[in-house]
Design a protein around this motif. Structure first.
Motif, mmCIF file in Angstrom:
data_model
loop_
_atom_site.group_PDB
_atom_site.id
_atom_site.type_symbol
_atom_site.label_atom_id
_atom_site.label_comp_id
_atom_site.label_asym_id
_atom_site.label_seq_id
_atom_site.Cartn_x
_atom_site.Cartn_y
_atom_site.Cartn_z
ATOM 1 N N ASP A 1 0.829 -1.195 0.000
ATOM 2 C CA ASP A 1 0.000 0.000 0.000
ATOM 3 C C ASP A 1 0.871 1.255 0.000
ATOM 4 O OD1 ASP A 1 -2.240 1.715 0.267
ATOM 5 O OD2 ASP A 1 -3.263 0.285 1.561
ATOM 6 N N THR A 2 0.221 2.395 0.133
ATOM 7 C CA THR A 2 0.957 3.669 0.122
ATOM 8 C C THR A 2 0.450 4.592 1.228
ATOM 9 O OG1 THR A 2 -0.559 4.558 -1.549
ATOM 10 C CG2 THR A 2 1.499 3.574 -2.330
ATOM 11 N N TRP A 3 0.335 4.062 2.444
ATOM 12 C CA TRP A 3 -0.020 4.912 3.577
ATOM 13 C C TRP A 3 1.076 5.956 3.793
ATOM 14 C CZ3 TRP A 3 -4.645 4.563 6.014
ATOM 15 C CH2 TRP A 3 -5.367 3.376 5.895
ATOM 16 N N ASN A 4 0.673 7.106 4.315
ATOM 17 C CA ASN A 4 1.668 8.088 4.734
ATOM 18 C C ASN A 4 2.480 7.468 5.872
ATOM 19 O OD1 ASN A 4 3.111 10.410 5.329
ATOM 20 N ND2 ASN A 4 1.343 11.766 5.204
ATOM 21 N N VAL A 5 3.743 7.854 5.998
ATOM 22 C CA VAL A 5 4.588 7.297 7.061
ATOM 23 C C VAL A 5 5.034 8.381 8.039
ATOM 24 C CG1 VAL A 5 5.391 5.304 5.742
ATOM 25 C CG2 VAL A 5 6.618 7.470 5.554
ATOM 26 N N ASN A 6 4.258 9.459 8.138
ATOM 27 C CA ASN A 6 4.608 10.514 9.083
ATOM 28 C C ASN A 6 4.199 10.100 10.499
ATOM 29 O OD1 ASN A 6 1.833 10.845 9.133
ATOM 30 N ND2 ASN A 6 1.841 12.921 8.305
ATOM 31 N N PRO B 1 14.204 0.632 2.269
ATOM 32 C CA PRO B 1 13.480 1.828 1.835
ATOM 33 C C PRO B 1 11.984 1.510 1.760
ATOM 34 C CG PRO B 1 15.278 1.257 0.316
ATOM 35 C CD PRO B 1 15.048 0.082 1.203
ATOM 36 N N VAL B 2 11.184 2.318 2.448
ATOM 37 C CA VAL B 2 9.738 2.116 2.494
ATOM 38 C C VAL B 2 9.060 3.263 1.749
ATOM 39 C CG1 VAL B 2 7.719 1.812 3.989
ATOM 40 C CG2 VAL B 2 9.965 0.993 4.748
ATOM 41 N N ALA B 3 8.217 2.919 0.784
ATOM 42 C CA ALA B 3 7.499 3.937 0.013
ATOM 43 C C ALA B 3 6.322 4.480 0.825
ATOM 44 C CB ALA B 3 7.013 3.341 -1.305
#
Length: 292
Positions: free
Chosen positions: A170-175, A209-211
């Motif tokens: 998936d592409t959850w925000n990582v903030n 590296p995590v997108a």
């Protein structure tokens, strides 16, 4: 109050930030931004960069060039020669990127933490039981790249990368807001696992590296493929790519996170702590002295 400060005030509210960056069609917008950012038109480029700078602290003073053909070219900019001096102490592993230091510390068995009190499983992160067992009771550090930072990443030590594992997701925000709310977030997102052997010493270090939303694309110089949401294999890519400490490995399309995994005995260098900003090439982890 300026427009930029007003936007910052609004988006710093946790509920608003989470809604704007996660409760959206994440994968569709990620693909769209990937396409839009590469449009090479002077007006589109200038307006895109101006809009981006309303939401992010962007410093181009150390960029190799300051005029760009597209927003993508600005995101993935190179730096001036010497802008990131690399610590040559053989006893330290340097930061592979510009970042904010996030969660870090001893791996408890095979459990890491993405935020205080929120654990995740090492084997779910790397999807490789044998590799996960190598870091049992080891050490980890999370490096978060903000959208305005320099987005290229580099070898943390003299090394050889012998395998890359690509994991679609998936592409959850990582903030920090998302990390406090979504359990196992790093294990849900698209990522790559770079298996790296240091030389000398043969320590096995993994860079993950995590997108994230708007940034689901990772380019590695030593592979002839672009790892992104539409990439469907192979999942495990053997390679034999030697690098010197500080050599460029690749880049994120916009910015995201790199998790560094180290065996037992590695420790964070003194004076570094969670929330500190670190630049590529500065000392990050101390190597075990008895194994140098």
């Amino acid at each position: 109050m300026t427009l930029r400060s007003l936007i910052a005030q609004i988006t710093q509210q946790d509920d608003v930030n989470f809604l704007l960056t996660n409760r959206i069609p994440r994968q569709f917008l990620t693909r769209f931004v990937g396409w839009f950012s590469q449009i090479e038109h002077p007006l589109v480029c200038r307006l895109s960069i101006a809009l981006w700078r309303l939401f992010a602290q962007v410093d181009l003073s150390d960029a190799k060039k300051t005029k760009f053909r597209s927003m993508h070219e600005c995101f993935t900019r190179e730096l001036k020669e010497g802008a990131r001096p690399v610590d040559d102490d053989p006893g330290v592993l340097v930061s592979p990127c510009d970042a904010i230091i996030g969660a870090h510390g001893d791996i408890e068995g095979t459990t890491l933490f993405q935020a205080k009190g929120i654990p995740y499983a090492l084997n779910e992160l790397v999807c490789d039981g044998e590799l996960a067992s190598h870091y049992r009771n080891g050490y980890y550090v999370t490096l978060r790249l903000t959208s305005g930072m320099y987005h290229r990443f580099h070898a943390p030590y003299d090394c050889e990368i012998d395998q890359v594992t690509y994991i679609s997701g998936d592409t959850w925000n990582v903030n920090p807001v998302a990390l406090r709310r979504i359990p196992g977030l790093f294990c849900k997102n698209e990522r790559a696992v770079l298996r790296t052997r240091l030389s000398p010493g043969n320590h096995l270090i993994a860079l993950v590296p995590v997108a994230a939303v708007l940034v689901a694309s990772i380019r590695l110089h030593f592979l002839d493929v672009l790892l992104h949401l539409k990439y469907r294999g192979p999942n495990v890519i053997p390679c034999k790519a030697p690098f010197r400490k500080g050599d460029e490995l690749g880049w994120f399309q916009h910015g995201s996170t790199i998790i560094v995994l180290a065996p037992n005995g590695f420790k964070l260098c003194p004076q570094l702590e969670q929330g500190a900003v670190i630049r590529m090439g500065r000392r990050l982890l101390m190597l075990p002295l008895w194994k140098l």
